[in-house]
Write a protein that holds these residues in place. Structure first.
Motif, PDB file in Angstrom:
ATOM      1  N   MET A   1       0.820  -1.193   0.000  1.00 36.62           N
ATOM      2  CA  MET A   1       0.000   0.000   0.000  1.00 36.62           C
ATOM      3  C   MET A   1       0.870   1.265   0.000  1.00 36.62           C
ATOM      4  SD  MET A   1      -3.019   0.914  -0.190  1.00 36.62           S
ATOM      5  CE  MET A   1      -4.308   1.959   0.258  1.00 36.62           C
ATOM      6  N   SER A   2       1.996   1.219   0.744  1.00 33.52           N
ATOM      7  CA  SER A   2       2.885   2.379   0.793  1.00 33.52           C
ATOM      8  C   SER A   2       3.422   2.723  -0.590  1.00 33.52           C
ATOM      9  CB  SER A   2       4.055   2.123   1.742  1.00 33.52           C
ATOM     10  OG  SER A   2       3.616   2.081   3.063  1.00 33.52           O
ATOM     11  N   LEU A   3       3.719   1.724  -1.394  1.00 30.23           N
ATOM     12  CA  LEU A   3       4.245   1.963  -2.734  1.00 30.23           C
ATOM     13  C   LEU A   3       3.233   2.727  -3.586  1.00 30.23           C
ATOM     14  CD1 LEU A   3       6.459   1.543  -4.854  1.00 30.23           C
ATOM     15  CD2 LEU A   3       5.336  -0.596  -5.454  1.00 30.23           C
ATOM     16  N   VAL A   4       1.976   2.315  -3.545  1.00 32.96           N
ATOM     17  CA  VAL A   4       0.926   2.991  -4.322  1.00 32.96           C
ATOM     18  C   VAL A   4       0.767   4.428  -3.842  1.00 32.96           C
ATOM     19  CG1 VAL A   4      -1.544   3.002  -4.855  1.00 32.96           C
ATOM     20  CG2 VAL A   4      -0.275   0.845  -4.846  1.00 32.96           C
ATOM     21  N   LEU A   5       0.728   4.621  -2.528  1.00 34.52           N
ATOM     22  CA  LEU A   5       0.589   5.974  -1.978  1.00 34.52           C
ATOM     23  C   LEU A   5       1.788   6.843  -2.355  1.00 34.52           C
ATOM     24  CD1 LEU A   5      -0.905   5.220   1.540  1.00 34.52           C
ATOM     25  CD2 LEU A   5      -2.041   6.366  -0.360  1.00 34.52           C
ATOM     26  N   ASN A   6       3.002   6.274  -2.312  1.00 34.96           N
ATOM     27  CA  ASN A   6       4.188   7.048  -2.666  1.00 34.96           C
ATOM     28  C   ASN A   6       4.191   7.442  -4.139  1.00 34.96           C
ATOM     29  OD1 ASN A   6       5.571   7.405  -0.209  1.00 34.96           O
ATOM     30  ND2 ASN A   6       6.268   5.303  -0.270  1.00 34.96           N
ATOM     31  N   ILE A   7       3.711   6.573  -5.015  1.00 33.67           N
ATOM     32  CA  ILE A   7       3.636   6.908  -6.442  1.00 33.67           C
ATOM     33  C   ILE A   7       2.623   8.032  -6.659  1.00 33.67           C
ATOM     34  CG2 ILE A   7       2.928   6.044  -8.715  1.00 33.67           C
ATOM     35  CD1 ILE A   7       4.202   3.345  -7.869  1.00 33.67           C
ATOM     36  N   LEU A   8       1.446   7.915  -6.048  1.00 33.44           N
ATOM     37  CA  LEU A   8       0.454   8.985  -6.148  1.00 33.44           C
ATOM     38  C   LEU A   8       0.982  10.278  -5.535  1.00 33.44           C
ATOM     39  CD1 LEU A   8      -2.833   7.047  -5.339  1.00 33.44           C
ATOM     40  CD2 LEU A   8      -2.223   8.123  -7.515  1.00 33.44           C
ATOM     41  N   TRP A   9       1.710  10.151  -4.447  1.00 30.52           N
ATOM     42  CA  TRP A   9       2.292  11.294  -3.762  1.00 30.52           C
ATOM     43  C   TRP A   9       3.212  12.079  -4.693  1.00 30.52           C
ATOM     44  CZ3 TRP A   9       2.424  14.324   0.433  1.00 30.52           C
ATOM     45  CH2 TRP A   9       3.583  15.035   0.686  1.00 30.52           C
ATOM     46  N   ILE A  10       4.076  11.371  -5.417  1.00 31.15           N
ATOM     47  CA  ILE A  10       5.024  12.025  -6.313  1.00 31.15           C
ATOM     48  C   ILE A  10       4.275  12.834  -7.365  1.00 31.15           C
ATOM     49  CG2 ILE A  10       6.758  11.602  -8.113  1.00 31.15           C
ATOM     50  CD1 ILE A  10       7.770   9.286  -6.313  1.00 31.15           C
ATOM     51  N   VAL A  11       3.190  12.267  -7.880  1.00 30.90           N
ATOM     52  CA  VAL A  11       2.403  12.948  -8.906  1.00 30.90           C
ATOM     53  C   VAL A  11       1.656  14.151  -8.318  1.00 30.90           C
ATOM     54  CG1 VAL A  11       0.451  12.668 -10.491  1.00 30.90           C
ATOM     55  CG2 VAL A  11       2.165  10.866 -10.286  1.00 30.90           C
ATOM     56  N   LEU A  12       1.164  14.029  -7.083  1.00 27.39           N
ATOM     57  CA  LEU A  12       0.306  15.070  -6.488  1.00 27.39           C
ATOM     58  C   LEU A  12       1.056  16.048  -5.585  1.00 27.39           C
ATOM     59  CD1 LEU A  12      -2.800  12.869  -5.628  1.00 27.39           C
ATOM     60  CD2 LEU A  12      -2.528  14.467  -7.537  1.00 27.39           C
ATOM     61  N   GLY A  13       2.282  16.371  -5.909  1.00 23.91           N
ATOM     62  CA  GLY A  13       2.977  17.415  -5.158  1.00 23.91           C
ATOM     63  C   GLY A  13       4.300  17.013  -4.559  1.00 23.91           C
TER      64      GLY A  13
ATOM     65  N   THR B   1      10.846  13.459   1.275  1.00 27.10           N
ATOM     66  CA  THR B   1       9.734  14.123   0.599  1.00 27.10           C
ATOM     67  C   THR B   1       9.260  13.328  -0.609  1.00 27.10           C
ATOM     68  OG1 THR B   1      10.534  16.264   1.349  1.00 27.10           O
ATOM     69  CG2 THR B   1       9.001  16.293  -0.478  1.00 27.10           C
ATOM     70  N   LEU B   2      10.161  12.586  -1.236  1.00 28.79           N
ATOM     71  CA  LEU B   2       9.765  11.758  -2.380  1.00 28.79           C
ATOM     72  C   LEU B   2       9.002  10.508  -1.945  1.00 28.79           C
ATOM     73  CD1 LEU B   2      12.785  11.935  -4.811  1.00 28.79           C
ATOM     74  CD2 LEU B   2      10.480  12.833  -5.172  1.00 28.79           C
ATOM     75  N   MET B   3       9.285   9.982  -0.761  1.00 27.30           N
ATOM     76  CA  MET B   3       8.669   8.730  -0.306  1.00 27.30           C
ATOM     77  C   MET B   3       8.270   8.823   1.170  1.00 27.30           C
ATOM     78  SD  MET B   3       9.007   6.660  -2.943  1.00 27.30           S
ATOM     79  CE  MET B   3       9.704   5.064  -3.073  1.00 27.30           C
ATOM     80  N   PRO B   4       7.271   9.644   1.514  1.00 26.31           N
ATOM     81  CA  PRO B   4       6.939   9.821   2.930  1.00 26.31           C
ATOM     82  C   PRO B   4       6.110   8.696   3.543  1.00 26.31           C
ATOM     83  CG  PRO B   4       5.471  11.137   1.617  1.00 26.31           C
ATOM     84  CD  PRO B   4       6.457  10.509   0.667  1.00 26.31           C
ATOM     85  N   PHE B   5       5.394   7.947   2.714  1.00 23.99           N
ATOM     86  CA  PHE B   5       4.530   6.905   3.267  1.00 23.99           C
ATOM     87  C   PHE B   5       5.363   5.675   3.603  1.00 23.99           C
ATOM     88  CE2 PHE B   5       1.712   9.616   0.824  1.00 23.99           C
ATOM     89  CZ  PHE B   5       0.742   9.883   1.771  1.00 23.99           C
ATOM     90  N   GLY B   6       5.222   5.201   4.832  1.00 20.87           N
ATOM     91  CA  GLY B   6       5.997   4.063   5.304  1.00 20.87           C
ATOM     92  C   GLY B   6       7.195   4.486   6.137  1.00 20.87           C
ATOM     93  N   TYR B   7       7.446   5.806   6.212  1.00 18.11           N
ATOM     94  CA  TYR B   7       8.563   6.337   6.996  1.00 18.11           C
ATOM     95  C   TYR B   7       8.063   7.430   7.922  1.00 18.11           C
ATOM     96  CZ  TYR B   7      11.581   3.941   3.692  1.00 18.11           C
ATOM     97  OH  TYR B   7      12.186   2.982   2.935  1.00 18.11           O
ATOM     98  N   GLN B   8       8.883   7.730   8.921  1.00 20.80           N
ATOM     99  CA  GLN B   8       8.551   8.818   9.839  1.00 20.80           C
ATOM    100  C   GLN B   8       9.833   9.494  10.312  1.00 20.80           C
ATOM    101  OE1 GLN B   8       6.534   7.201  13.212  1.00 20.80           O
ATOM    102  NE2 GLN B   8       8.133   5.736  13.670  1.00 20.80           N
ATOM    103  N   ALA B   9       9.720  10.750  10.683  1.00 17.17           N
ATOM    104  CA  ALA B   9      10.852  11.500  11.239  1.00 17.17           C
ATOM    105  C   ALA B   9      10.745  11.450  12.757  1.00 17.17           C
ATOM    106  CB  ALA B   9      10.828  12.937  10.745  1.00 17.17           C
ATOM    107  N   VAL B  10      11.835  11.043  13.406  1.00 11.61           N
ATOM    108  CA  VAL B  10      11.864  10.958  14.868  1.00 11.61           C
ATOM    109  C   VAL B  10      13.121  11.661  15.377  1.00 11.61           C
ATOM    110  CG1 VAL B  10      10.565   8.793  14.947  1.00 11.61           C
ATOM    111  CG2 VAL B  10      13.046   8.716  14.850  1.00 11.61           C
ATOM    112  N   PRO B  11      13.097  12.154  16.612  1.00 13.56           N
ATOM    113  CA  PRO B  11      14.321  12.722  17.181  1.00 13.56           C
ATOM    114  C   PRO B  11      15.406  11.639  17.258  1.00 13.56           C
ATOM    115  CG  PRO B  11      12.419  13.324  18.502  1.00 13.56           C
ATOM    116  CD  PRO B  11      11.957  12.313  17.506  1.00 13.56           C
ATOM    117  N   ARG B  12      16.607  11.994  16.807  1.00 16.13           N
ATOM    118  CA  ARG B  12      17.689  11.017  16.756  1.00 16.13           C
ATOM    119  C   ARG B  12      18.065  10.502  18.138  1.00 16.13           C
ATOM    120  NH1 ARG B  12      20.929  13.540  13.206  1.00 16.13           N
ATOM    121  NH2 ARG B  12      22.087  14.652  14.791  1.00 16.13           N
ATOM    122  N   ASP B  13      18.080  11.376  19.158  1.00 17.50           N
ATOM    123  CA  ASP B  13      18.446  10.919  20.491  1.00 17.50           C
ATOM    124  C   ASP B  13      17.409   9.971  21.082  1.00 17.50           C
ATOM    125  OD1 ASP B  13      16.588  12.961  20.790  1.00 17.50           O
ATOM    126  OD2 ASP B  13      17.656  13.961  22.421  1.00 17.50           O
TER     127      ASP B  13
END
Length: 140
Positions: free
Chosen positions: A1-13, A48-60
């Motif tokens: 599902m993340s792959l489909v969302l990421n492909i649509l994401w690239i097209v939509l902004g 920004t190219l592949m945000p679905f399936g990943y998250q930003a967390v504090p490194r510490d």
């Protein structure tokens, strides 16, 4: 599902916002002093190219130990980033989110842009990791 969302994401902004991050990285590279921020901008451009399936967390929080990017120098770096590049990247993400939120299909993509707007303001000391808790994709 993340792959489909990421492909649509690239097209939509996602593609044009990743380009914005690359422009910010290029400007930072030219200044020489901005090379550490340029590296962060390149990592976020990938996120920004592949945000679905990943998250930003504090490194510490992820590694369990503080480092130069999560301490006082990281805070100073974030303040400089906010003034020089963060606010306009965040503004672009928010504008794109508003345009996408007009449609029901665009709401998940608008939400992803709002998450990216947050990291646009304060990126130093963050790490991009898979949501399933696997190995980090890249550090900011």
């Amino acid at each position: 599902m993340s792959l489909v969302l990421n492909i649509l994401w690239i097209v939509l902004g996602g593609a044009w916002m990743a380009f914005g991050w690359l422009v910010a990285a290029g400007i930072m590279m030219v200044t020489i002093v901005g090379i550490p921020w340029a590296r962060a901008a390149l990592n976020i451009a990938l996120y920004t190219l592949m945000p679905f399936g990943y998250q930003a967390v504090p490194r510490d929080a992820h590694t369990g130990q503080e480092d130069i990017g999560t301490g006082a120098l990281g805070m100073l770096g974030n303040i400089l980033w906010l003034v020089l590049a963060g606010w306009w990247l965040a503004l672009c993400h928010v504008i794109t989110a508003v345009m996408l939120a007009v449609t029901i299909i665009g709401i998940p993509f608008a939400w992803a842009h709002l998450k990216l707007a947050g990291i646009s303001l304060w990126p130093v000391g963050k790490m991009i990791v898979p949501k399933d808790g696997g190995m980090p994709a890249h550090r900011v």
